[in-house]
Scaffold this motif. Structure first.
Motif, PDB file in Angstrom:
ATOM      1  N   ALA A 282     -52.878 -92.497  18.460  1.00 59.76           N
ATOM      2  CA  ALA A 282     -54.052 -93.134  19.070  1.00 59.76           C
ATOM      3  C   ALA A 282     -53.967 -93.126  20.590  1.00 59.76           C
ATOM      4  CB  ALA A 282     -54.184 -94.569  18.557  1.00 59.76           C
ATOM      5  N   ARG A 283     -52.752 -93.172  21.121  1.00 62.27           N
ATOM      6  CA  ARG A 283     -52.583 -93.208  22.574  1.00 62.27           C
ATOM      7  C   ARG A 283     -53.064 -91.919  23.228  1.00 62.27           C
ATOM      8  NH1 ARG A 283     -48.168 -92.204  26.336  1.00 62.27           N
ATOM      9  NH2 ARG A 283     -46.773 -91.544  24.654  1.00 62.27           N
ATOM     10  N   PHE A 284     -53.095 -90.830  22.469  1.00 62.42           N
ATOM     11  CA  PHE A 284     -53.433 -89.525  23.029  1.00 62.42           C
ATOM     12  C   PHE A 284     -54.891 -89.134  22.804  1.00 62.42           C
ATOM     13  CE2 PHE A 284     -48.897 -89.618  22.200  1.00 62.42           C
ATOM     14  CZ  PHE A 284     -48.381 -89.147  23.398  1.00 62.42           C
TER      15      PHE A 284
ATOM     16  N   GLU B 283     -60.579 -87.583  19.162  1.00 60.89           N
ATOM     17  CA  GLU B 283     -59.401 -86.799  18.778  1.00 60.89           C
ATOM     18  C   GLU B 283     -59.178 -85.651  19.757  1.00 60.89           C
ATOM     19  OE1 GLU B 283     -56.731 -87.453  16.817  1.00 60.89           O
ATOM     20  OE2 GLU B 283     -57.688 -87.062  14.890  1.00 60.89           O
ATOM     21  N   THR B 284     -57.922 -85.392  20.071  1.00 61.00           N
ATOM     22  CA  THR B 284     -57.538 -84.297  20.963  1.00 61.00           C
ATOM     23  C   THR B 284     -56.441 -83.473  20.306  1.00 61.00           C
ATOM     24  OG1 THR B 284     -55.782 -85.552  22.064  1.00 61.00           O
ATOM     25  CG2 THR B 284     -58.019 -85.754  22.981  1.00 61.00           C
TER      26      THR B 284
ATOM     27  N   THR C 196     -51.471 -83.369  17.196  1.00 60.41           N
ATOM     28  CA  THR C 196     -50.078 -82.925  17.163  1.00 60.41           C
ATOM     29  C   THR C 196     -49.140 -84.084  16.879  1.00 60.41           C
ATOM     30  OG1 THR C 196     -50.473 -81.073  18.677  1.00 60.41           O
ATOM     31  CG2 THR C 196     -48.220 -81.896  18.535  1.00 60.41           C
ATOM     32  N   MET C 197     -49.353 -85.208  17.547  1.00 61.15           N
ATOM     33  CA  MET C 197     -48.473 -86.358  17.340  1.00 61.15           C
ATOM     34  C   MET C 197     -48.622 -86.933  15.932  1.00 61.15           C
ATOM     35  SD  MET C 197     -46.200 -87.093  19.393  1.00 61.15           S
ATOM     36  CE  MET C 197     -45.602 -86.982  21.077  1.00 61.15           C
ATOM     37  N   ARG C 198     -49.835 -86.933  15.389  1.00 58.58           N
ATOM     38  CA  ARG C 198     -50.014 -87.398  14.013  1.00 58.58           C
ATOM     39  C   ARG C 198     -49.283 -86.471  13.041  1.00 58.58           C
ATOM     40  NH1 ARG C 198     -54.891 -87.792  14.232  1.00 58.58           N
ATOM     41  NH2 ARG C 198     -55.058 -90.040  14.488  1.00 58.58           N
TER      42      ARG C 198
END
Length: 237
Positions: free
Chosen positions: A36-38, A56-57, A62-64
């Motif tokens: 969520a931070r990204f 979403e980016t 990627t982090m998820r």
């Protein structure tokens, strides 16, 4: 290595950290996940201590993805709250590379991270120290040194065929990401070095996937090498 923000973690104020060595007393720690931070436009809610909204980016996806991969890695092992990437050395010993932490080990890492940042007069209000966390941590200094030397030896050796040279480069890529040397910038420096070394060693410049560092931290050596080899085959096509 500075930004327009005078107090940011990549600002000139913290430039020395790009020269600060990782040691047993000062390992490198960072969180895997927190997608969520990204998200683009996400805002911090101090009441819930979470990031809200946003779009979403590639970074958040990627982090998820890697949070899920790290969780799966724990499910595949009986090592408890710490999973280590192990590397076989030429003398028969096994060295410990990057480690994945969860549970109490991850909470301890988060507290240590917050303590360090507070000691540098940094803002710790958005560092979560409880809940379901996954952290990544560097391995023992002696092991990292042995892994780094093995990577250099592989790249410096004579290789009879291009496929043999490619295998050496692929293995070295994994090894170098198990043995970072400085607190900041090690992943970027490794990317640059791998392209330079591969361009010299291989018939054509190699390909690095955008998340190569995270893959090396979360994947086993065999899986990482297979995935990076597939990226070279895709580039050839």
């Amino acid at each position: 290595m500075s930004s327009q923000h005078p107090d940011g973690r990549y600002s000139a104020r913290w430039a020395e950290r790009f020269r600060t060595s990782i040691t047993d007393d000062n390992p490198s720690l960072f969180r895997i996940g927190e997608p969520a931070r990204f998200r683009d436009g996400a805002t911090w809610d101090p009441d819930t201590r979470t990031y809200q909204g946003g779009i979403e980016t590639p970074a958040s996806r990627t982090m998820r993805d890697f949070e899920a991969r790290a969780t799966a890695r724990f499910a595949q092992t009986r090592e408890g709250d710490v999973v280590s990437n192990r590397v076989a050395l030429t003398d028969g010993r096994t060295a410990e590379g990057m480690r994945l932490l969860r549970g109490a080990a991850a909470h301890q890492a988060a507290v240590e991270m917050a303590t360090r940042i507070a000691a540098r007069d940094g803002d710790t209000s958005r560092i979560i120290t409880d809940g379901r966390l996954i952290y990544c941590a560097t391995g023992p200094e002696a092991d990292r040194r042995a892994i780094f030397h093995l990577a250099m030896a592989l790249l410096a050796a004579e290789h009879p065929t291009p496929p043999a040279a490619l295998t050496a480069w692929l293995q070295s890529a994994y090894l170098l990401y198990q043995a970072p040397r400085t607190k900041r910038g090690a992943d970027a420096a490794t990317r640059i070095f791998l392209i330079a070394a591969g361009s010299s060693l291989l018939p054509s410049p190699p390909v690095l996937v955008h998340d190569v560092d995270l893959r090396a931290y979360v994947r086993t050596q065999d899986t990482f090498v297979a995935e990076l080899r597939a990226a070279q085959d895709g580039a050839d096509r």
